[in-house]
Design an enzyme around this catalytic site. Sequence first.
Site, mmCIF file in Angstrom:
data_model
loop_
_atom_site.group_PDB
_atom_site.id
_atom_site.type_symbol
_atom_site.label_atom_id
_atom_site.label_comp_id
_atom_site.label_asym_id
_atom_site.label_seq_id
_atom_site.Cartn_x
_atom_site.Cartn_y
_atom_site.Cartn_z
ATOM 1 N N HIS A 140 0.836 -1.202 0.000
ATOM 2 C CA HIS A 140 0.000 0.000 0.000
ATOM 3 C C HIS A 140 0.870 1.251 0.000
ATOM 4 O O HIS A 140 1.680 1.445 0.899
ATOM 5 C CB HIS A 140 -0.914 0.025 1.223
ATOM 6 C CG HIS A 140 -2.074 -0.917 1.104
ATOM 7 N ND1 HIS A 140 -3.268 -0.737 1.756
ATOM 8 C CD2 HIS A 140 -2.217 -2.052 0.376
ATOM 9 C CE1 HIS A 140 -4.093 -1.725 1.436
ATOM 10 N NE2 HIS A 140 -3.481 -2.541 0.611
ATOM 11 N N TYR B 236 -8.520 5.652 8.174
ATOM 12 C CA TYR B 236 -8.589 5.985 9.603
ATOM 13 C C TYR B 236 -9.544 7.162 9.721
ATOM 14 O O TYR B 236 -9.309 8.200 9.090
ATOM 15 C CB TYR B 236 -7.222 6.412 10.139
ATOM 16 C CG TYR B 236 -6.186 5.309 10.208
ATOM 17 C CD1 TYR B 236 -5.469 4.906 9.088
ATOM 18 C CD2 TYR B 236 -5.907 4.678 11.425
ATOM 19 C CE1 TYR B 236 -4.511 3.899 9.164
ATOM 20 C CE2 TYR B 236 -4.951 3.672 11.513
ATOM 21 C CZ TYR B 236 -4.261 3.284 10.383
ATOM 22 O OH TYR B 236 -3.313 2.290 10.468
ATOM 23 N N PRO C 179 -3.163 0.572 19.055
ATOM 24 C CA PRO C 179 -2.994 0.076 17.686
ATOM 25 C C PRO C 179 -3.146 1.131 16.585
ATOM 26 O O PRO C 179 -2.928 0.839 15.405
ATOM 27 C CB PRO C 179 -4.065 -1.011 17.557
ATOM 28 C CG PRO C 179 -5.039 -0.745 18.636
ATOM 29 C CD PRO C 179 -4.328 -0.026 19.726
ATOM 30 N N LYS D 69 1.812 -0.113 15.030
ATOM 31 C CA LYS D 69 3.235 -0.222 15.346
ATOM 32 C C LYS D 69 3.622 -1.428 16.221
ATOM 33 O O LYS D 69 4.816 -1.760 16.315
ATOM 34 C CB LYS D 69 3.713 1.060 16.064
ATOM 35 C CG LYS D 69 3.818 2.250 15.155
ATOM 36 C CD LYS D 69 5.013 2.137 14.229
ATOM 37 C CE LYS D 69 4.931 3.045 13.036
ATOM 38 N NZ LYS D 69 4.576 2.395 11.776
ATOM 39 N N TYR E 188 4.682 6.332 9.742
ATOM 40 C CA TYR E 188 3.764 5.229 9.420
ATOM 41 C C TYR E 188 4.486 4.107 8.686
ATOM 42 O O TYR E 188 4.266 2.918 8.977
ATOM 43 C CB TYR E 188 2.571 5.752 8.594
ATOM 44 C CG TYR E 188 1.441 4.748 8.527
ATOM 45 C CD1 TYR E 188 0.517 4.634 9.563
ATOM 46 C CD2 TYR E 188 1.315 3.886 7.436
ATOM 47 C CE1 TYR E 188 -0.502 3.702 9.523
ATOM 48 C CE2 TYR E 188 0.299 2.944 7.379
ATOM 49 C CZ TYR E 188 -0.606 2.859 8.422
ATOM 50 O OH TYR E 188 -1.606 1.918 8.377
HETATM 51 P P1 RFL Z 1 2.318 -11.816 21.612
HETATM 52 O O1 RFL Z 1 1.791 -11.888 20.224
HETATM 53 O O2 RFL Z 1 1.409 -11.403 22.695
HETATM 54 O O3 RFL Z 1 2.945 -13.241 21.940
HETATM 55 C C1 RFL Z 1 3.362 -13.591 23.242
HETATM 56 C C2 RFL Z 1 3.189 -15.074 23.409
HETATM 57 O O4 RFL Z 1 3.642 -15.449 24.712
HETATM 58 C C3 RFL Z 1 2.743 -16.407 25.250
HETATM 59 N N1 RFL Z 1 2.852 -16.365 26.730
HETATM 60 C C4 RFL Z 1 3.517 -17.276 27.447
HETATM 61 N N2 RFL Z 1 4.212 -18.377 27.084
HETATM 62 C C5 RFL Z 1 4.779 -19.108 28.072
HETATM 63 N N3 RFL Z 1 4.667 -18.791 29.401
HETATM 64 C C6 RFL Z 1 3.986 -17.707 29.795
HETATM 65 N N4 RFL Z 1 3.865 -17.414 31.091
HETATM 66 C C7 RFL Z 1 3.384 -16.887 28.810
HETATM 67 N N5 RFL Z 1 2.644 -15.765 28.849
HETATM 68 C C8 RFL Z 1 2.331 -15.459 27.589
HETATM 69 C C9 RFL Z 1 1.390 -15.970 24.740
HETATM 70 O O5 RFL Z 1 0.444 -17.027 24.746
HETATM 71 C C10 RFL Z 1 1.746 -15.504 23.323
HETATM 72 O O6 RFL Z 1 1.610 -16.537 22.376
HETATM 73 O O7 RFL Z 1 3.601 -10.843 21.697
HETATM 74 P P2 RFL Z 1 4.747 -10.612 20.605
HETATM 75 O O8 RFL Z 1 5.235 -11.899 20.035
HETATM 76 O O9 RFL Z 1 5.700 -9.663 21.237
HETATM 77 O O10 RFL Z 1 4.018 -9.872 19.384
HETATM 78 C C11 RFL Z 1 3.456 -8.592 19.544
HETATM 79 C C12 RFL Z 1 2.237 -8.416 18.627
HETATM 80 O O11 RFL Z 1 1.382 -9.542 18.804
HETATM 81 C C13 RFL Z 1 1.476 -7.123 18.908
HETATM 82 O O12 RFL Z 1 2.372 -6.058 19.150
HETATM 83 C C14 RFL Z 1 0.574 -6.712 17.722
HETATM 84 O O13 RFL Z 1 -0.427 -7.648 17.493
HETATM 85 C C15 RFL Z 1 -0.064 -5.334 17.978
HETATM 86 N N6 RFL Z 1 -1.012 -4.926 16.937
HETATM 87 C C16 RFL Z 1 -0.557 -4.393 15.741
HETATM 88 N N7 RFL Z 1 0.770 -4.293 15.488
HETATM 89 C C17 RFL Z 1 1.221 -3.825 14.282
HETATM 90 O O14 RFL Z 1 2.445 -3.727 14.102
HETATM 91 N N8 RFL Z 1 0.353 -3.461 13.264
HETATM 92 C C18 RFL Z 1 -0.989 -3.537 13.434
HETATM 93 O O15 RFL Z 1 -1.720 -3.263 12.478
HETATM 94 C C19 RFL Z 1 -1.510 -3.973 14.722
HETATM 95 N N9 RFL Z 1 -2.815 -4.087 14.945
HETATM 96 C C20 RFL Z 1 -2.394 -5.041 17.152
HETATM 97 C C21 RFL Z 1 -3.282 -4.598 16.127
HETATM 98 C C22 RFL Z 1 -2.907 -5.579 18.345
HETATM 99 C C23 RFL Z 1 -4.264 -5.674 18.525
HETATM 100 N N10 RFL Z 1 -4.720 -6.252 19.743
HETATM 101 C C24 RFL Z 1 -5.690 -7.252 19.816
HETATM 102 C C25 RFL Z 1 -4.003 -5.980 20.978
HETATM 103 C C26 RFL Z 1 -4.646 -4.674 16.316
HETATM 104 C C27 RFL Z 1 -5.153 -5.187 17.522
HETATM 105 C C28 RFL Z 1 -6.643 -5.192 17.680
HETATM 106 C C1 PHB Z 2 -5.588 -4.271 11.203
HETATM 107 O O1 PHB Z 2 -5.737 -4.497 10.003
HETATM 108 O O2 PHB Z 2 -5.908 -5.092 12.071
HETATM 109 C C2 PHB Z 2 -5.039 -2.966 11.635
HETATM 110 C C3 PHB Z 2 -4.571 -2.083 10.669
HETATM 111 C C4 PHB Z 2 -4.059 -0.852 11.057
HETATM 112 C C5 PHB Z 2 -4.028 -0.508 12.394
HETATM 113 C C6 PHB Z 2 -4.489 -1.395 13.355
HETATM 114 C C7 PHB Z 2 -4.996 -2.632 12.975
HETATM 115 O O3 PHB Z 2 -3.542 0.706 12.754
#
Ligand code: RFL
Ligand code: PHB
Length: 395
Positions: A77, A206, A298, A302, A390
């Site tokens: 994109h 957004y 989110p 990032k 971004y």
């Molecule tokens: P995770 O993905 O939380 O993985 C951590 C893992 O550790 C396990 N765990 C354990 N394992 C063993 N012993 C324990 N005591 C443990 N406790 C926990 C968990 O089960 C899990 O599997 O962290 P990690 O790997 O650092 O990854 C980070 C990302 O997942 C997170 O930053 C992103 O998803 C955030 N995020 C977004 N990031 C982006 O860069 N671009 C996006 O568009 C974006 N959109 C989002 C998001 C996060 C969202 N939510 C739900 C918080 C959108 C949403 C809605």
């Molecule tokens: C997503 O597609 O889940 C998403 C995209 C952009 C954001 C957050 C979440 O800033």
Amino acid sequence: MADKRLTTSVAIIGGGPSGLLLSQLLHLNGIETIVLERRSRDYVLSRIRAGVLESGLVALLEEARVAERLHREGEKHGGVEIAYRGESLRVALDELTEGDVVTVYGQTELTRDLYEARDAMDGVVIHEADNVQLHELDATSPFVTFDRGGETTAIHCDFVAGCDGFHGVSRSMLPAEIIRPFERVYPFGWLGVLSETPPVADELIYAGHDRGFALCSLRSRMLSRYYVQCPLEDNISDWSDDRFWDELRSRLPTDVANGLVTGPSIEKSIAPLRSFVCEPMSWKRLFLAGDAAHIVPPTGAKGLNLAASDIHYLFRAFVDFYKDDDEGGLQAYSEKALARVWKAERFSWWMTQLLHQFPESSAFDQRIQQSEFDYLKSSHAAQVALAENYVGLPY
Ligand code: RFL
Ligand code: PHB
């Protein structure tokens, strides 16, 4: 006493994107790891999260040899749209950053690719590891214990990488006298819906609106991801699909709302919004990475991208240590990672302030928000600043 004893170089806590990517990159450099994950693989792969990847993350996935499907199925994109109270602005990411773009590819798919790569290399990922505990992190040979199937196992290692997300155990091992947490909790959440419908637009939208924030995102040409800001107290059961679609429509510019194709939701979840940084990100033999060390709201997309830059610094530091006996990278890790983390924290906070309705906001705050958008719309410099953040600041 443990029933079983294993040894490895780096014990990795957490089998999310941070832990799997670190494990894969270290393995490709001849460094042994064991990944401990609390949940089942299916559970990890059922979590719907990020969707927007910076080019730095894509490059790291290439280095990890897991980017083949991403290049086939991910979408590049070159722009995003920012809508605010009926007005719209397309931010041309590519033009404003000398050609940099983002790739839209779901975190779930990326995690699946990493699991498959780990399987193909016989990487050790132990799922459903209960009661994970970290021991003797201040000694030269720390160890990690966990319970599984009625047995306790001890993993003896050189280092522990805490990649266990915000609710993991690793961060709590930093002694109280050295840890400094920084936190802002926002007074709202995001309600997200995944639906097998064509996305309403080719690029992400957004939207800031009097009724609250909304985001139109996508996973593919037949899979859409939408979000609306909602009160923290709301439950999923408060939100029928019809209510969600009506609310989303009401917050989007009219032409976009008119083109929205709705359908049954295949996933619906509410996520709270938080900014959080733990300083330092390492102590003795423990190194934190990803959500274990920091959380961003989110809005700036990032979180996953910051996890990737942590892993970039950490994996290189481990390679220097094991290949050249050079500890410099490990010693500098926390400071280096935090410098980038704070910039992404600032950007995510700024995007959140710009586009959400804050319950306590005064008439003055509303005018400031409007003028922030007006400035963005009229200023090339402001658009460059948004675009370069971004697409991702350099590592
Ligand atoms: P995770 O993905 O939380 O993985 C951590 C893992 O550790 C396990 N765990 C354990 N394992 C063993 N012993 C324990 N005591 C443990 N406790 C926990 C968990 O089960 C899990 O599997 O962290 P990690 O790997 O650092 O990854 C980070 C990302 O997942 C997170 O930053 C992103 O998803 C955030 N995020 C977004 N990031 C982006 O860069 N671009 C996006 O568009 C974006 N959109 C989002 C998001 C996060 C969202 N939510 C739900 C918080 C959108 C949403 C809605
Ligand atoms: C997503 O597609 O889940 C998403 C995209 C952009 C954001 C957050 C979440 O800033």
